[in-house]
Design a protein around this motif. Structure first.
Motif, short mmCIF file in Angstrom:
data_model
loop_
_atom_site.label_atom_id
_atom_site.label_comp_id
_atom_site.label_asym_id
_atom_site.label_seq_id
_atom_site.Cartn_x
_atom_site.Cartn_y
_atom_site.Cartn_z
N TRP A 82 -38.86 -17.67 12.71
CA TRP A 82 -37.47 -17.61 12.25
C TRP A 82 -36.56 -18.53 13.02
N ASN A 83 -36.89 -18.86 14.25
CA ASN A 83 -36.10 -19.85 14.99
C ASN A 83 -36.23 -21.23 14.35
N GLN A 84 -37.42 -21.54 13.89
CA GLN A 84 -37.64 -22.82 13.22
C GLN A 84 -36.89 -22.87 11.88
N VAL A 85 -36.89 -21.76 11.15
CA VAL A 85 -36.14 -21.69 9.90
C VAL A 85 -34.65 -21.88 10.18
N LYS A 86 -34.15 -21.18 11.18
CA LYS A 86 -32.73 -21.29 11.54
C LYS A 86 -32.38 -22.73 11.88
N SER A 87 -33.24 -23.40 12.62
CA SER A 87 -32.99 -24.80 13.00
C SER A 87 -33.01 -25.74 11.80
N ALA A 88 -33.77 -25.39 10.78
CA ALA A 88 -33.91 -26.25 9.61
C ALA A 88 -32.76 -26.12 8.63
N ILE A 89 -32.03 -25.02 8.69
CA ILE A 89 -30.92 -24.80 7.76
C ILE A 89 -29.70 -25.57 8.25
N THR A 90 -29.16 -26.42 7.35
CA THR A 90 -27.98 -27.22 7.67
C THR A 90 -26.94 -27.02 6.56
N ASP A 91 -25.84 -27.73 6.67
CA ASP A 91 -24.81 -27.68 5.63
C ASP A 91 -25.31 -28.26 4.32
N LYS A 92 -26.39 -29.04 4.37
CA LYS A 92 -26.96 -29.63 3.15
C LYS A 92 -27.97 -28.71 2.47
N THR A 93 -28.38 -27.64 3.13
CA THR A 93 -29.38 -26.74 2.57
C THR A 93 -28.81 -26.03 1.35
#
Length: 137
Positions: A17-28
């Protein structure tokens, strides 16, 4: 769009879930979920869904939940659908499969569930992306 793939953690095939959190941006714009997972059989727990809800609740992100193996659960495990969570119902497309459920996978016959607003958008795209149904249908 650009797909950002996040690998599952072996040998349990769990989500980092830390990796998912890091992957989510304003463009997601969308998160795609596959549970029960093909080919590992891993199933998202209730906590996995709650983790996703926490990450996207204040963002304009839609969920595409591939749940085509929802009825092929073993070892007393429970399948949780995106539709099981009120926080996700308004923003999720859930894909199921009659082919997988009734063991006629070659028929490639399935369905999609979403709110009327999302289905309106879905139908605009689907009319250009579907293929013919199988002879029995």
């Amino acid at each position: 769009g650009k797909a950002i793939h996040i690998p599952l953690n072996a040998p349990e095939f769990s989500v980092d879930w830390n990796q998912v959190k890091s992957a989510i941006t304003d463009k997601t714009r969308m998160v795609i979920v596959n549970t029960p997972h093909n080919p590992t059989g891993a199933i998202w727990s209730k906590q996995d869904w709650l983790n996703l809800i926490e990450l996207i609740q204040d963002k304009n992100i839609i969920v595409l939940s591939d749940e085509v193996y929802e009825h092929l659960i073993f070892d007393g495990e429970k399948h949780y659908s995106a539709l099981s969570f009120p926080e996700l119902r308004e923003r999720s497309f859930v894909v199921g499969s009659f082919g997988k459920t009734f063991h006629v996978t070659g028929w490639k016959t399935g369905y999609c569930i979403a709110t009327p607003e999302l289905m309106k958008v879905f139908r605009q795209i689907y009319q250009f992306a579907n293929f013919c149904g199988v002879t029995p249908v």
